[in-house]
Motif scaffolding. Structure first.
Motif, PDB file in Angstrom:
ATOM      1  N   LEU A 145       0.986  -1.141   0.042  1.00 55.51           N
ATOM      2  CA  LEU A 145       0.213  -0.020   0.133  1.00 55.51           C
ATOM      3  C   LEU A 145       0.845   1.233   0.006  1.00 55.51           C
ATOM      4  O   LEU A 145       0.462   2.210  -0.809  1.00 55.51           O
ATOM      5  CB  LEU A 145      -0.920  -0.095   1.209  1.00 55.51           C
ATOM      6  N   ALA A 146       1.844   1.176   0.865  1.00 53.14           N
ATOM      7  CA  ALA A 146       2.626   2.382   0.864  1.00 53.14           C
ATOM      8  C   ALA A 146       3.964   2.495  -0.162  1.00 53.14           C
ATOM      9  O   ALA A 146       4.525   3.533  -0.371  1.00 53.14           O
ATOM     10  CB  ALA A 146       3.549   2.532   2.115  1.00 53.14           C
ATOM     11  N   GLY A 147       4.206   1.269  -0.908  1.00 54.94           N
ATOM     12  CA  GLY A 147       5.147   1.301  -1.717  1.00 54.94           C
ATOM     13  C   GLY A 147       6.546   1.616  -1.082  1.00 54.94           C
ATOM     14  O   GLY A 147       7.714   2.199  -1.592  1.00 54.94           O
ATOM     15  N   GLU A 148       6.551   1.262   0.142  1.00 49.44           N
ATOM     16  CA  GLU A 148       8.002   1.182   0.896  1.00 49.44           C
ATOM     17  C   GLU A 148       8.415  -0.261   1.498  1.00 49.44           C
ATOM     18  O   GLU A 148       7.249  -0.789   1.966  1.00 49.44           O
ATOM     19  CB  GLU A 148       7.729   2.244   2.095  1.00 49.44           C
ATOM     20  N   HIS A 149       9.437  -0.511   1.421  1.00 52.63           N
ATOM     21  CA  HIS A 149       9.793  -1.890   2.170  1.00 52.63           C
ATOM     22  C   HIS A 149      10.105  -1.781   3.515  1.00 52.63           C
ATOM     23  O   HIS A 149       9.957  -2.728   4.308  1.00 52.63           O
ATOM     24  CB  HIS A 149      11.141  -2.396   1.241  1.00 52.63           C
ATOM     25  N   VAL A 166       4.454   2.740   7.347  1.00 48.98           N
ATOM     26  CA  VAL A 166       3.502   3.266   8.153  1.00 48.98           C
ATOM     27  C   VAL A 166       3.506   4.846   8.262  1.00 48.98           C
ATOM     28  O   VAL A 166       2.051   5.212   8.359  1.00 48.98           O
ATOM     29  CB  VAL A 166       3.774   2.488   9.661  1.00 48.98           C
ATOM     30  N   ARG A 167       4.146   5.504   8.202  1.00 55.09           N
ATOM     31  CA  ARG A 167       4.453   6.598   8.221  1.00 55.09           C
ATOM     32  C   ARG A 167       3.585   7.354   7.122  1.00 55.09           C
ATOM     33  O   ARG A 167       2.996   8.275   6.883  1.00 55.09           O
ATOM     34  CB  ARG A 167       5.708   7.251   8.478  1.00 55.09           C
ATOM     35  N   ARG A 168       4.032   6.570   5.904  1.00 59.23           N
ATOM     36  CA  ARG A 168       3.282   7.039   4.445  1.00 59.23           C
ATOM     37  C   ARG A 168       1.745   6.681   4.620  1.00 59.23           C
ATOM     38  O   ARG A 168       0.913   7.549   4.192  1.00 59.23           O
ATOM     39  CB  ARG A 168       3.980   6.172   3.446  1.00 59.23           C
ATOM     40  N   PHE A 210      -0.024   6.871   7.367  1.00 57.20           N
ATOM     41  CA  PHE A 210      -0.579   7.897   8.241  1.00 57.20           C
ATOM     42  C   PHE A 210      -1.037   9.001   7.309  1.00 57.20           C
ATOM     43  O   PHE A 210      -2.083   9.655   7.652  1.00 57.20           O
ATOM     44  CB  PHE A 210       0.360   8.158   9.159  1.00 57.20           C
ATOM     45  N   SER A 211      -0.344   9.374   6.356  1.00 56.46           N
ATOM     46  CA  SER A 211      -0.470  10.329   5.402  1.00 56.46           C
ATOM     47  C   SER A 211      -1.770  10.083   4.747  1.00 56.46           C
ATOM     48  O   SER A 211      -2.275  11.061   4.247  1.00 56.46           O
ATOM     49  CB  SER A 211       0.549  11.071   4.698  1.00 56.46           C
ATOM     50  N   MET A 212      -2.206   9.130   4.746  1.00 55.38           N
ATOM     51  CA  MET A 212      -3.312   8.585   3.678  1.00 55.38           C
ATOM     52  C   MET A 212      -4.852   8.885   4.606  1.00 55.38           C
ATOM     53  O   MET A 212      -5.905   8.610   4.111  1.00 55.38           O
ATOM     54  CB  MET A 212      -3.285   7.173   3.143  1.00 55.38           C
ATOM     55  N   GLY A 213      -4.503   8.748   5.856  1.00 57.32           N
ATOM     56  CA  GLY A 213      -5.711   9.118   6.610  1.00 57.32           C
ATOM     57  C   GLY A 213      -5.815   8.481   8.047  1.00 57.32           C
ATOM     58  O   GLY A 213      -6.146   9.177   8.918  1.00 57.32           O
ATOM     59  N   PRO A 214      -5.643   6.986   7.930  1.00 56.71           N
ATOM     60  CA  PRO A 214      -5.816   6.633   9.243  1.00 56.71           C
ATOM     61  C   PRO A 214      -5.087   7.060  10.481  1.00 56.71           C
ATOM     62  O   PRO A 214      -3.936   7.316  10.140  1.00 56.71           O
ATOM     63  CB  PRO A 214      -5.435   5.020   8.993  1.00 56.71           C
ATOM     64  N   LYS A 215      -5.631   6.960  11.727  1.00 56.60           N
ATOM     65  CA  LYS A 215      -4.844   7.598  12.931  1.00 56.60           C
ATOM     66  C   LYS A 215      -4.356   6.224  13.671  1.00 56.60           C
ATOM     67  O   LYS A 215      -3.153   6.549  14.259  1.00 56.60           O
ATOM     68  CB  LYS A 215      -5.808   8.488  13.728  1.00 56.60           C
ATOM     69  N   ALA A 216      -4.798   5.279  13.415  1.00 57.19           N
ATOM     70  CA  ALA A 216      -4.150   4.112  14.100  1.00 57.19           C
ATOM     71  C   ALA A 216      -3.898   3.116  12.851  1.00 57.19           C
ATOM     72  O   ALA A 216      -4.784   2.918  12.006  1.00 57.19           O
ATOM     73  CB  ALA A 216      -5.125   3.626  15.112  1.00 57.19           C
ATOM     74  N   ILE A 217      -2.799   2.276  12.946  1.00 54.21           N
ATOM     75  CA  ILE A 217      -2.632   1.219  12.077  1.00 54.21           C
ATOM     76  C   ILE A 217      -2.121  -0.038  12.714  1.00 54.21           C
ATOM     77  O   ILE A 217      -1.264   0.140  13.582  1.00 54.21           O
ATOM     78  CB  ILE A 217      -1.446   1.769  11.012  1.00 54.21           C
ATOM     79  N   VAL A 218      -2.905  -1.007  12.529  1.00 51.03           N
ATOM     80  CA  VAL A 218      -2.646  -2.431  13.058  1.00 51.03           C
ATOM     81  C   VAL A 218      -2.010  -3.259  11.903  1.00 51.03           C
ATOM     82  O   VAL A 218      -2.686  -3.567  11.260  1.00 51.03           O
ATOM     83  CB  VAL A 218      -3.929  -3.043  13.786  1.00 51.03           C
ATOM     84  N   VAL A 219      -0.659  -3.465  12.374  1.00 53.43           N
ATOM     85  CA  VAL A 219      -0.172  -4.528  11.286  1.00 53.43           C
ATOM     86  C   VAL A 219       0.013  -5.769  11.769  1.00 53.43           C
ATOM     87  O   VAL A 219       0.470  -6.105  12.802  1.00 53.43           O
ATOM     88  CB  VAL A 219       1.384  -3.867  10.938  1.00 53.43           C
ATOM     89  N   GLY A 221       3.088 -12.121  15.518  1.00 52.66           N
ATOM     90  CA  GLY A 221       2.062 -11.223  16.598  1.00 52.66           C
ATOM     91  C   GLY A 221       1.483  -9.962  15.670  1.00 52.66           C
ATOM     92  O   GLY A 221       1.491 -10.010  14.528  1.00 52.66           O
ATOM     93  N   ALA A 222       1.589  -8.834  16.243  1.00 50.58           N
ATOM     94  CA  ALA A 222       1.016  -7.778  15.742  1.00 50.58           C
ATOM     95  C   ALA A 222       1.683  -6.493  16.572  1.00 50.58           C
ATOM     96  O   ALA A 222       1.894  -6.543  17.450  1.00 50.58           O
ATOM     97  CB  ALA A 222      -0.674  -7.838  15.797  1.00 50.58           C
ATOM     98  N   MET A 223       1.729  -5.388  15.623  1.00 51.57           N
ATOM     99  CA  MET A 223       1.867  -4.132  15.957  1.00 51.57           C
ATOM    100  C   MET A 223       0.667  -2.920  15.890  1.00 51.57           C
ATOM    101  O   MET A 223       0.277  -3.141  14.790  1.00 51.57           O
ATOM    102  CB  MET A 223       3.145  -3.811  15.145  1.00 51.57           C
ATOM    103  N   LEU A 224       0.641  -2.241  16.699  1.00 52.18           N
ATOM    104  CA  LEU A 224      -0.338  -0.943  16.805  1.00 52.18           C
ATOM    105  C   LEU A 224       0.582   0.260  16.557  1.00 52.18           C
ATOM    106  O   LEU A 224       1.629   0.402  17.445  1.00 52.18           O
ATOM    107  CB  LEU A 224      -1.000  -0.873  18.107  1.00 52.18           C
ATOM    108  N   PHE A 225       0.378   1.161  15.633  1.00 57.33           N
ATOM    109  CA  PHE A 225       1.133   2.223  15.546  1.00 57.33           C
ATOM    110  C   PHE A 225      -0.166   3.385  15.567  1.00 57.33           C
ATOM    111  O   PHE A 225      -0.966   3.327  14.913  1.00 57.33           O
ATOM    112  CB  PHE A 225       1.657   2.404  14.044  1.00 57.33           C
ATOM    113  N   GLN A 226       0.527   4.417  16.380  1.00 55.78           N
ATOM    114  CA  GLN A 226      -0.275   5.546  16.323  1.00 55.78           C
ATOM    115  C   GLN A 226       0.794   6.694  16.298  1.00 55.78           C
ATOM    116  O   GLN A 226       2.022   6.432  16.210  1.00 55.78           O
ATOM    117  CB  GLN A 226      -0.739   5.840  17.740  1.00 55.78           C
ATOM    118  N   ARG A 227       0.266   8.030  15.796  1.00 50.86           N
ATOM    119  CA  ARG A 227       1.335   8.808  15.429  1.00 50.86           C
ATOM    120  C   ARG A 227       2.521   8.896  16.679  1.00 50.86           C
ATOM    121  O   ARG A 227       3.673   9.110  16.187  1.00 50.86           O
ATOM    122  CB  ARG A 227       0.732  10.403  15.618  1.00 50.86           C
TER     123      ARG A 227
END
Ligand code: AMP
Length: 302
Positions: free
Chosen positions: A178-182, A188-190, A192-201, A207-213
């Motif tokens: 989605l981000a075109g970044e390896h 994830v930073r990219r 964020f600029s598309m809209g979501p305020k929280a990203i769960v990978v 496991g899983a990671m939660l990213f907020q700003r």
């Protein structure tokens, strides 16, 4: 505490080294709602064909999952078949028959339009947006799942939908695509600029990671000796995550962190048996005790 999910309700053919079935109830919205309904009442929006009968309905009824939004169309339900490698790490899709799902146009019953928590399962991003347009008021939290198919085929529509949501749940490969970044952090930073305020990978057995700003949380997968079928793990994770938030009726940082634990726990139960079998027999008590165990496993003081 109203949780709405839109997504596929399907029949699946599953081949794993531990067992197979030609046809069993599946679909992303099925896994999601079976997982989430252990934590909060669930309202489902989807479509099935005339092959969806009383025994399938009973699976949802036992969990009091609201099916008023499940449209019955003429024809066959969505059918998907997949085969796993011996180590369960890779999966080959053998068949995808869209059937009644091909012309799916989600319609929200009046009673669903005030839902406070909304999960837009992996469907056409235009349809995901149509669901949001039918809400009477802005939900407390809207989360979305998507996949490589929509990322590559309908990037503009997906971008429009991403601007309207709060949380994105995707796996690591999809985040990179989605981000075109390896690099995951840069990806994830990219995003964020598309809209979501929280990203769960979601990272499967890692496991899983939660990213907020301004915060990152990593939650491990619950260690299991017997993994039989990874189908629906991501959807069950999403069910645990959203089910917890709907139960807590909160969306602040601490609640999102706790929701990650419930996501990981529900994902872990889903893979223990073939198809939806383990989720069907699962009890709320077992969810709570595994959640506490997972927290103990990760509780480090320095
Ligand atoms: P997962 O293992 O998370 O990919 O979820 C598997 C479930 O998703 C199965 O029960 C399938 O019925 C369903 N599924 C597979 N392909 C699709 C698709 N293209 N759109 C919607 N649901 C799908």
């Amino acid at each position: 505490m109203s949780l709405l999910v839109v997504g596929s309700v399907a029949f699946d053919g599953l081949q794993t080294p531990y067992g197979s079935t030609d046809r069993t109830l599946g679909g992303a919205a099925t896994y999601f709602s079976l997982a989430a309904s252990l934590l909060a009442p669930v309202r489902l929006v989807g479509v099935v064909g005339d092959d969806f009968g009383g025994s399938e309905e009973a699976v949802f009824a036992r969990r009091k999952i609201d099916l008023r939004g499940l449209e019955r169309a003429q024809g066959k339900s969505f059918f998907w078949a997949g085969k796993y490698s011996d180590d369960l790490r890779t999966r080959e899709t053998l068949r995808t028959d869209l059937n009644v799902f091909a012309t799916f146009d989600p319609k929200l019953p009046e009673a669903y339009r005030d839902s406070e928590f909304v999960f837009l399962g992996n469907i056409d991003p235009t349809l995901q947006r149509n669901v949001l347009n039918q809400m009477r008021r802005k939900p407390k939290l809207v989360a979305l799942d998507t996949m490589n198919y929509w990322i590559s085929r309908t990037p503009d529509e997906l971008a429009k939908t991403l601007r309207l949501i709060d949380a994105l749940l995707i796996n690591d490969e999809e985040a990179v695509q989605l981000a075109g970044e390896h690099n995951l952090l840069r990806a994830v930073r990219r995003i964020f600029s598309m809209g979501p305020k929280a990203i769960v990978v979601k990272r499967g057995e890692y496991g899983a990671m939660l990213f907020q700003r301004d915060a990152i949380l990593a939650v491990p997968a619950y260690p299991l000796e017997n993994v039989h079928d990874p189908t629906g793990a991501g959807d069950s994770f999403a069910g645990g995550f959203m089910g917890y938030l709907a139960r807590a009726k909160k969306t602040e940082h601490g609640s999102l962190r706790r929701a990650m634990v419930y996501g990981s726990v529900l994902g872990s139960f889903a893979v223990e048996k073939l198809g939806i079998e383990r989720l069907c027999s699962l009890k709320a008590k077992e969810v709570e005790s595994r959640a506490r165990e997972l927290v103990r496993m990760t509780n480090i003081r320095l």
